[in-house]
Design a protein around this motif. Structure first.
Motif: not given
Length: 246
Positions: A14, A16-17, A21-24, A27, A32
């Motif tokens: 969480s 990271q999001w 730094r994280s992208s749904f 990716s 996924h």
């Protein structure tokens, strides 16, 4: 312990999001699938723990046993997908900058294989509940590593990121062993689990620096963009390769 480890994993990813730094959307689908499998396991493990201690009433243990076979199949799929995703990242040359590519390959492969091995041992010893529950804690502790790595200030602990994460990971089984010792004495399952984790980390540290390990890396990366990446050199950080404004 189950709640603490589940919280650690959710918190790490969480964070990271929340930090962007994280992208749904960016990716690939395989990541996924990987995320859903591993986060689904966290929920299943937490539910199984609560059922195992009878938190849901007299039918808890029976349900725990039925769900256990689902968990066994789930763990097998996790191992297969974990190996597939790791190999795919190495072949694309998409290794995080704070690990050398060879280190990343062996770290992720050995972690998912040791997780699977500990789960398998726990299932074989399922009728010896003291062994079963403690080996499952050790297996689950392995999965906290990636989440802990996302909370560690990695640029400040390079090149000791892997060891720094491992030092936190083993706190979970160590805490369980200490709690046990105060009440019952040291159960051998903790010793077996900790020895397995220590052997895993030793292999992670040694194999990427060995001739055999480097040869295996080159065999995995052969014929892909990852083959052009030096296996024992750190990739450049994102800010070193980002285009400058203007």
């Amino acid at each position: 312990m189950a709640i603490a480890m589940a919280f650690t994993i959710v918190a790490g990813f969480s964070l990271q999001w929340l930090m962007g730094r994280s992208s749904f959307t960016e990716s690939p689908a395989r990541l996924h699938v990987h995320a859903m499998l591993f986060m689904g396991w966290v929920g299943l493990y937490l539910a199984q723990t609560l059922l195992g201690v009878g938190a849901a009433g007299p039918t808890s243990i029976a349900l725990h046993r039925r769900l256990g076979w689902i968990g066994a199949g789930w763990a097998i799929v996790m191992v297969v997908v974990g190996v597939y995703v790791t190999v795919g990242m190495v072949r694309r040359g998409a290794v995080p900058f704070f690990f050398t590519p060879a280190y990343f390959l062996f770290m992720d492969l050995l972690a998912v294989l040791v997780f699977g091995g500990l789960v398998a041992a726990a299932i074989v010893l399922r009728r010896r509940t003291a062994w079963h529950s403690r080996l499952m804690v050790c297996a689950m502790a392995v999965l906290t590593g990636p989440a802990i790595g996302r909370m560690v200030p990695v640029p400040l602990v390079m090149p000791w990121v892997g060891l720094s994460v491992f030092a936190v990971v083993i706190l979970f089984p160590l805490a369980g062993m200490i709690a046990d010792r105060r009440r019952y004495g040291t159960h051998p399952a903790w010793l077996a689990g900790l020895a397995t984790l220590a052997a895993m980390q030793l292999a992670i540290e040694l194999l990427p620096r060995s001739a055999a390990g480097l040869a295996l890396y080159r065999a995995v990366a052969a014929g892909s963009p990852g083959a052009a990446v030096a296996p024992d050199a750190y990739p450049p950080p994102p800010w070193a390769t980002a285009p400058r404004a203007g």
